[in-house]
Design an enzyme around this catalytic site. Sequence first.
Site, PDB file in Angstrom:
ATOM      1  N   ASP A 194      31.523  41.003  39.587  1.00 48.67           N
ATOM      2  CA  ASP A 194      32.212  41.530  38.399  1.00 48.67           C
ATOM      3  C   ASP A 194      33.281  42.548  38.789  1.00 48.67           C
ATOM      4  O   ASP A 194      33.173  43.224  39.808  1.00 48.67           O
ATOM      5  CB  ASP A 194      31.170  42.182  37.464  1.00 48.67           C
ATOM      6  CG  ASP A 194      31.687  42.330  36.044  1.00 48.67           C
ATOM      7  OD1 ASP A 194      32.751  41.761  35.714  1.00 48.67           O
ATOM      8  OD2 ASP A 194      31.016  43.023  35.246  1.00 48.67           O
ATOM      9  N   ASN A 250      32.123  33.015  29.203  1.00 42.38           N
ATOM     10  CA  ASN A 250      33.487  33.193  29.725  1.00 42.38           C
ATOM     11  C   ASN A 250      34.507  32.207  29.124  1.00 42.38           C
ATOM     12  O   ASN A 250      35.711  32.423  29.221  1.00 42.38           O
ATOM     13  CB  ASN A 250      33.515  33.083  31.259  1.00 42.38           C
ATOM     14  CG  ASN A 250      32.896  34.278  31.967  1.00 42.38           C
ATOM     15  OD1 ASN A 250      32.290  34.148  33.023  1.00 42.38           O
ATOM     16  ND2 ASN A 250      33.050  35.475  31.399  1.00 42.38           N
TER      17      ASN A 250
HETATM   18  C1  IPE Z   1      29.409  38.030  34.080  1.00 39.68           C
HETATM   19  O1  IPE Z   1      30.530  38.850  34.078  1.00 39.68           O
HETATM   20  C2  IPE Z   1      29.806  36.609  34.433  1.00 39.68           C
HETATM   21  C3  IPE Z   1      30.323  36.418  35.781  1.00 39.68           C
HETATM   22  C4  IPE Z   1      30.357  37.309  36.721  1.00 39.68           C
HETATM   23  C5  IPE Z   1      30.809  35.094  36.068  1.00 39.68           C
HETATM   24  P1  IPE Z   1      31.289  39.203  32.727  1.00 39.68           P
HETATM   25  O2  IPE Z   1      32.380  40.102  33.086  1.00 39.68           O
HETATM   26  O3  IPE Z   1      31.634  37.967  31.997  1.00 39.68           O
HETATM   27  O4  IPE Z   1      30.140  39.968  31.923  1.00 39.68           O
HETATM   28  P2  IPE Z   1      30.224  40.845  30.596  1.00 39.68           P
HETATM   29  O5  IPE Z   1      30.741  39.963  29.526  1.00 39.68           O
HETATM   30  O6  IPE Z   1      31.126  42.000  30.851  1.00 39.68           O
HETATM   31  O7  IPE Z   1      28.830  41.280  30.357  1.00 39.68           O
HETATM   32  C1  IPE Z   2      34.349  38.768  37.228  1.00 47.49           C
HETATM   33  O1  IPE Z   2      35.396  39.658  36.980  1.00 47.49           O
HETATM   34  C2  IPE Z   2      34.810  37.327  37.326  1.00 47.49           C
HETATM   35  C3  IPE Z   2      34.441  36.488  36.173  1.00 47.49           C
HETATM   36  C4  IPE Z   2      33.731  36.844  35.152  1.00 47.49           C
HETATM   37  C5  IPE Z   2      34.938  35.130  36.198  1.00 47.49           C
HETATM   38  P1  IPE Z   2      35.928  39.923  35.515  1.00 47.49           P
HETATM   39  O2  IPE Z   2      36.976  38.919  35.213  1.00 47.49           O
HETATM   40  O3  IPE Z   2      34.797  39.940  34.552  1.00 47.49           O
HETATM   41  O4  IPE Z   2      36.577  41.349  35.655  1.00 47.49           O
HETATM   42  P2  IPE Z   2      36.468  42.555  34.620  1.00 47.49           P
HETATM   43  O5  IPE Z   2      35.018  42.751  34.325  1.00 47.49           O
HETATM   44  O6  IPE Z   2      37.224  42.153  33.404  1.00 47.49           O
HETATM   45  O7  IPE Z   2      37.067  43.704  35.314  1.00 47.49           O
HETATM   46 MG    MG Z   3      33.573  41.406  33.889  1.00 47.66          MG
END
Ligand code: IPE
Ligand code: IPE
Ligand code: MG
Length: 247
Positions: free
Chosen positions: A22, A70
């Site tokens: 994340d 996502n």
């Molecule tokens: C969780 O991360 C999913 C992945 C790392 C693929 P998100 O960034 O989507 O999680 P939330 O929505 O902030 O909880």
């Molecule tokens: C994790 O990074 C990757 C995926 C969820 C695909 P994020 O895209 O969630 O990055 P933040 O949380 O918005 O910084």
């Molecule tokens: Mg994230």
Amino acid sequence: MSMFKDQINQENLPKHVAVIMDGNGRWAKKIGKARIFGHRNGVKAVRETTEAAAELGIKHLTLYAFSTENWNRPKLEVNALMMLLVDTLKKEIETLNKNNIKLHAIGDLTKLPKKTYKALMDGMENTKNNTRMTLHLALNYSSRWEIIEATKKIAVLAQAGKIDPNNIDEQEYDKHLATAGIPDPELLIRTSGERRLSNYLLYQLAYTELYFTDNYWPEFRKDDFYKALIDFQMRERRFGMTGDQVS
Ligand code: IPE
Ligand code: IPE
Ligand code: MG
């Protein structure tokens, strides 16, 4: 040589480490770039983590790459992520083979774009004989989806008289999960300072040690992985018992 790697006790390694990668978006924003730049730079962290885990002798590494939730992101970002997946899968297969790592995926895979699905199937096929470690990618994965799917499969078997509801136990349930046959993770790592599970492996994480780091995923390197393992090894896992019983 890594100062951190030396501190890891080879006798007390987890068999399975799960990771919530994340913070790609926030990392990119911090340096004035678009979110997808963050995703692209996350690939290096995937490579490092995979290599570090395999070198240590960890048997299973499960990375959360795309959650069912996502899909609700802007279409542009979703498309870019799916394309990055295709690209990365194609490029990394050679390295996976060189390192004797098998690729596997968990999630509702048939709902992925055709190209992504195909790249994934090809990658799994091309690495299926590798034995050092399995890299599981959670793609279009959500824990509630997985649990409901398992329940449906068991209900169908029960309805057909193939299974007695009285005999449904953890062993039977496990067979119907996407992670069938894979030991539960002993350690979960989440980057970016968020402290939640976001619909990830809820059933399997029942007794898992949770490790959170403030680093964003694109910054995550081998030493960060080693630090998580050192932290894990300092903990006393009691499984409901007393400290005296387990020490
Ligand atoms: C969780 O991360 C999913 C992945 C790392 C693929 P998100 O960034 O989507 O999680 P939330 O929505 O902030 O909880
Ligand atoms: C994790 O990074 C990757 C995926 C969820 C695909 P994020 O895209 O969630 O990055 P933040 O949380 O918005 O910084
Ligand atoms: Mg994230």
